[in-house]
Motif scaffolding. Structure first.
Motif, PDB file in Angstrom:
ATOM      1  N   TYR A  37       0.851  -1.200   0.000  1.00  0.00           N
ATOM      2  CA  TYR A  37       0.000   0.000   0.000  1.00  0.00           C
ATOM      3  C   TYR A  37       0.886   1.249   0.000  1.00  0.00           C
ATOM      4  CZ  TYR A  37      -3.397   3.443   1.553  1.00  0.00           C
ATOM      5  OH  TYR A  37      -4.198   4.552   1.637  1.00  0.00           O
ATOM      6  N   HIS A  38       1.890   1.253   0.867  1.00  0.00           N
ATOM      7  CA  HIS A  38       2.765   2.430   0.979  1.00  0.00           C
ATOM      8  C   HIS A  38       3.990   2.304   0.077  1.00  0.00           C
ATOM      9  CE1 HIS A  38       0.938   3.247   5.174  1.00  0.00           C
ATOM     10  NE2 HIS A  38       0.511   4.159   4.337  1.00  0.00           N
ATOM     11  N   GLY A  78      -4.320   2.443  12.156  1.00  0.00           N
ATOM     12  CA  GLY A  78      -4.516   1.937  10.787  1.00  0.00           C
ATOM     13  C   GLY A  78      -3.207   1.980  10.028  1.00  0.00           C
ATOM     14  N   TRP A  84       3.693   5.910   8.005  1.00  0.00           N
ATOM     15  CA  TRP A  84       3.620   7.056   8.923  1.00  0.00           C
ATOM     16  C   TRP A  84       4.315   6.751  10.246  1.00  0.00           C
ATOM     17  CZ3 TRP A  84       2.581  11.198   6.378  1.00  0.00           C
ATOM     18  CH2 TRP A  84       1.750  11.139   5.260  1.00  0.00           C
ATOM     19  N   ASP A 100      -3.052  -1.852  13.889  1.00  0.00           N
ATOM     20  CA  ASP A 100      -3.979  -2.074  12.765  1.00  0.00           C
ATOM     21  C   ASP A 100      -4.794  -3.311  13.085  1.00  0.00           C
ATOM     22  OD1 ASP A 100      -5.306  -1.714  10.361  1.00  0.00           O
ATOM     23  OD2 ASP A 100      -3.477  -1.368   9.229  1.00  0.00           O
ATOM     24  N   HIS A 110      -4.453  -7.107   1.285  1.00  0.00           N
ATOM     25  CA  HIS A 110      -3.925  -6.532   2.526  1.00  0.00           C
ATOM     26  C   HIS A 110      -2.998  -7.558   3.173  1.00  0.00           C
ATOM     27  CE1 HIS A 110      -3.771  -4.275   6.239  1.00  0.00           C
ATOM     28  NE2 HIS A 110      -4.715  -3.444   5.861  1.00  0.00           N
ATOM     29  N   LEU A 162      -4.831   8.590  10.309  1.00  0.00           N
ATOM     30  CA  LEU A 162      -4.694   8.969   8.890  1.00  0.00           C
ATOM     31  C   LEU A 162      -5.403   7.966   7.985  1.00  0.00           C
ATOM     32  CD1 LEU A 162      -0.895   9.887   9.137  1.00  0.00           C
ATOM     33  CD2 LEU A 162      -2.839  11.447   9.195  1.00  0.00           C
TER      34      LEU A 162
END
Ligand code: SAM
Length: 321
Positions: A37-38, A78, A84, A100, A110, A162
């Motif tokens: 995702y990141h 999350g 982050w 999370d 995921h 976030l």
């Protein structure tokens, strides 16, 4: 200060020359096997192939630029692949807890916190991943750790909330829970979807996962005045806000917000709002900090009720003889 802090400082210190080259090759192969995702720059050209959402993420980073992370304790909600959380650590935070709760059986793409664990090792990071901690149940789940460290006893210095609020069926509950694990004066860094065209204080429901936009994981988009008031009602004051993804094609855009946690106040209604028995979600420690009602004070509940329900409303007329 760069907008994106460098993540691989410890990796570069600990691994050099041939060792680093071999380790980078192994890491790169593992990174490419997974879905991300990141987008995380792990140094020497090893970048996790996450989404290209720099506009969204840089908007949050612009707001974050005004927050001092040096020696601060941070909770990242999350957290997913942990961008982050790792950035908070790179900005100088002393303790970073990353939580999370979604896994691959909810969404096949995921990886739970598996990617985060890989990156944690690669970066020689000290972040503390806490799996299966829902953002609507933080106080209870973190109570096992908060009293155990002097830096956490009064709560976290910073909570990063976030890309999460719109996913939650009970967004107010999660704001109350975020406040319940922050110290007074602590900072909330929030990023969420907002309805930018509605100037009233209104919450838009994404009915059927389609009414606002086509995403079954989105429940809500507040208007900006509504978001500010939700924060106010959750013991926060807004310091700064900034929009991104503003487009004529959609009434929905994104907002990054910095807010400060205010102490419980001795005002009418606060005891009601903070009462753990009423399910508003603040946990059970904030209410204990409120002074008891002084019936003589002009701010007392007695004065409030006298004004709200004047004598002529309370007095029963005498029955006619
Ligand atoms: C859009 S991603 C945001 C990730 C990261 N915080 C960021 O801003 O880049 C949403 C995150 O919230 C979590 N999440 C989604 N729906 C949730 C829900 N209903 N309850 C709790 N967490 C949820 C996901 O596991 C994921 O980590």
């Amino acid at each position: 200060m760069e907008l994106i802090p460098r993540l691989d400082a410890r990796r570069s210190q600990r691994l050099q020359g041939k060792e680093r080259a071999i380790s980078d090759a192994i890491l790169k192969a593992e990174v490419m096997r997974r879905k991300w995702y990141h987008r995380l720059d792990l140094g020497n050209g090893v970048v996790t192939p996450g989404l290209k959402w720099e506009e969204l993420w840089n908007n949050t980073r612009q707001i974050r630029g005004g927050i001092d992370y040096i020696n601060k304790t941070v909770l990242d909600l999350g957290s997913w692949d942990g961008m982050w959380a790792f950035e908070a650590e790179a900005l100088g935070a002393s303790i970073v807890v990353a939580s999370d709760c979604i896994n691959h059986w909810h969404f096949p793409w995921h990886q739970g916190m598996g990617n985060q664990l890989l990156v944690r090792e690669a970066l020689y990071s000290d972040i503390i991943p806490m799996w299966n901690v829902p953002p609507t149940n933080l106080r209870h789940r973190l109570d096992v750790m908060l009293p155990s460290h002097p830096g956490l006893k009064r709560g976290f210095d910073i909570v990063q909330h976030l890309g999460l609020l719109y996913h939650l069926r009970d967004p107010m509950l999660s704001l109350a829970q975020a406040r319940a694990v922050l110290r007074d004066g602590g900072t909330l860094l929030l990023e969420t979807a907002v309805h930018r065209l509605d100037t009233a204080s209104a919450m838009h429901f994404n009915s059927g996962g389609k009414a606002i936009y086509d995403d079954f994981t989105t429940w809500w988009a507040p208007s900006l005045p509504c978001l500010r008031e939700m924060l106010g009602a959750s013991l926060f004051t807004v310091v700064k806000e900034r929009l991104s993804y503003v487009s004529d094609a959609s009434p929905i855009c994104r907002a990054a917000v910095q807010a400060t946690a205010v102490a419980p106040r001795d005002v009418v209604g606060e005891r009601y709002n903070l009462d753990p028995g009423l399910g508003h979600g603040f946990g059970d420690h904030l209410i204990g900090r409120l002074p008891y009602n002084d019936p003589q004070s002009p701010n007392s509940l007695e004065a409030y009720y006298d004004q709200r329900f004047p004598a002529h409303l309370r007095e029963r007329p005498e029955p006619e003889a």
